[in-house]
Design a protein around this motif. Structure first.
Motif, short mmCIF file in Angstrom:
data_model
loop_
_atom_site.label_atom_id
_atom_site.label_comp_id
_atom_site.label_asym_id
_atom_site.label_seq_id
_atom_site.Cartn_x
_atom_site.Cartn_y
_atom_site.Cartn_z
N ALA A 36 -25.18 -37.42 33.02
CA ALA A 36 -26.14 -38.19 33.80
C ALA A 36 -26.75 -37.31 34.89
CB ALA A 36 -25.47 -39.42 34.41
N PRO A 37 -27.92 -37.68 35.41
CA PRO A 37 -28.65 -36.80 36.34
C PRO A 37 -28.32 -36.93 37.82
CG PRO A 37 -30.02 -38.66 35.78
CD PRO A 37 -28.75 -38.81 34.98
N SER A 38 -27.05 -37.19 38.17
CA SER A 38 -26.72 -37.24 39.60
C SER A 38 -26.89 -35.83 40.18
CB SER A 38 -25.29 -37.71 39.82
OG SER A 38 -24.37 -36.71 39.42
N PRO A 39 -27.18 -35.72 41.46
CA PRO A 39 -27.32 -34.38 42.06
C PRO A 39 -26.08 -33.52 41.85
CG PRO A 39 -28.19 -36.04 43.55
CD PRO A 39 -27.52 -36.78 42.42
N GLU A 40 -24.89 -34.14 41.92
CA GLU A 40 -23.65 -33.38 41.72
C GLU A 40 -23.58 -32.81 40.31
OE1 GLU A 40 -23.67 -36.61 42.80
OE2 GLU A 40 -23.18 -36.35 44.90
N ASN A 41 -23.92 -33.64 39.32
CA ASN A 41 -23.89 -33.17 37.93
C ASN A 41 -24.91 -32.06 37.69
OD1 ASN A 41 -21.93 -35.06 37.35
ND2 ASN A 41 -23.23 -36.38 36.11
N VAL A 42 -26.08 -32.21 38.25
CA VAL A 42 -27.12 -31.20 38.07
C VAL A 42 -26.68 -29.88 38.71
CG1 VAL A 42 -29.50 -30.54 38.66
CG2 VAL A 42 -28.99 -32.87 37.85
N ARG A 43 -26.13 -29.95 39.93
CA ARG A 43 -25.64 -28.73 40.59
C ARG A 43 -24.54 -28.06 39.76
NH1 ARG A 43 -26.88 -31.51 45.31
NH2 ARG A 43 -24.89 -32.60 45.41
N ALA A 44 -23.65 -28.86 39.22
CA ALA A 44 -22.55 -28.31 38.41
C ALA A 44 -23.09 -27.62 37.17
CB ALA A 44 -21.56 -29.41 38.04
N GLN A 45 -24.06 -28.23 36.53
CA GLN A 45 -24.63 -27.63 35.33
C GLN A 45 -25.42 -26.37 35.65
OE1 GLN A 45 -24.22 -28.20 32.00
NE2 GLN A 45 -22.57 -29.51 32.76
N LEU A 46 -26.15 -26.38 36.76
CA LEU A 46 -26.86 -25.17 37.17
C LEU A 46 -25.89 -24.02 37.43
CD1 LEU A 46 -29.59 -26.64 39.54
CD2 LEU A 46 -29.96 -25.52 37.34
N ALA A 47 -24.81 -24.32 38.11
CA ALA A 47 -23.80 -23.29 38.39
C ALA A 47 -23.19 -22.79 37.09
CB ALA A 47 -22.72 -23.84 39.31
N ARG A 48 -22.88 -23.71 36.19
CA ARG A 48 -22.29 -23.34 34.90
C ARG A 48 -23.22 -22.42 34.14
NH1 ARG A 48 -23.00 -25.83 29.80
NH2 ARG A 48 -21.36 -25.22 28.36
N TRP A 49 -24.49 -22.80 34.04
CA TRP A 49 -25.43 -21.99 33.26
C TRP A 49 -25.74 -20.67 33.96
CZ3 TRP A 49 -26.29 -22.19 28.36
CH2 TRP A 49 -25.99 -23.37 27.68
N ASN A 50 -25.82 -20.66 35.26
CA ASN A 50 -26.04 -19.39 35.96
C ASN A 50 -24.88 -18.45 35.70
OD1 ASN A 50 -28.53 -19.71 37.20
ND2 ASN A 50 -27.65 -20.88 38.90
N SER A 51 -23.66 -18.97 35.70
CA SER A 51 -22.48 -18.16 35.42
C SER A 51 -22.52 -17.61 33.99
CB SER A 51 -21.23 -18.99 35.63
OG SER A 51 -20.09 -18.28 35.24
N LEU A 52 -22.83 -18.46 33.03
CA LEU A 52 -22.87 -18.05 31.63
C LEU A 52 -23.99 -17.01 31.38
CD1 LEU A 52 -22.31 -21.47 29.85
CD2 LEU A 52 -20.76 -19.53 29.87
N LEU A 53 -25.10 -17.18 32.04
CA LEU A 53 -26.25 -16.30 31.79
C LEU A 53 -26.13 -14.95 32.51
CD1 LEU A 53 -29.09 -18.96 31.93
CD2 LEU A 53 -28.21 -17.79 29.90
N THR A 54 -25.28 -14.89 33.50
CA THR A 54 -25.13 -13.62 34.22
C THR A 54 -23.93 -12.82 33.77
OG1 THR A 54 -23.95 -14.75 36.02
CG2 THR A 54 -26.33 -14.44 36.30
N GLU A 55 -23.20 -13.31 32.78
CA GLU A 55 -22.04 -12.57 32.26
C GLU A 55 -22.47 -11.42 31.40
OE1 GLU A 55 -19.55 -15.40 30.23
OE2 GLU A 55 -18.85 -16.25 32.10
#
Length: 76
Positions: free
Chosen positions: A57-76
């Motif tokens: 769901a699009p809560s700010p917390e969920n969006v922040r968590a997904q952004l962090a997750r994808w930033n981590s995955l993309l910078t590995e």
């Protein structure tokens, strides 16, 4: 009952060429006595999005968590 009442509110607003948020409490109560003054809180986008906390769901917390997750995955 709720779906029908909201449909009537949408039809009323469309007929007046206004947003459903622009209808008055009296307009809503004319449709159903179940509507209370707290109904206008549902038109607050920030509150609505913050309340949507299920997985995906699009809560700010969920969006922040997904952004962090994808930033981590993309910078590995």
């Amino acid at each position: 009952h709720a779906h029908e009442a909201v449909g009537k509110a949408v039809a009323l607003a469309a007929g007046r060429k206004v947003s459903i948020a622009d209808l008055s409490v009296e307009d809503y109560r004319g449709i159903s006595s179940s509507f209370g003054t707290d109904l206008f809180a549902s038109f607050d986008v920030k509150k609505a999005m913050s309340a949507r906390k299920a997985v995906g769901a699009p809560s700010p917390e969920n969006v922040r968590a997904q952004l962090a997750r994808w930033n981590s995955l993309l910078t590995e």
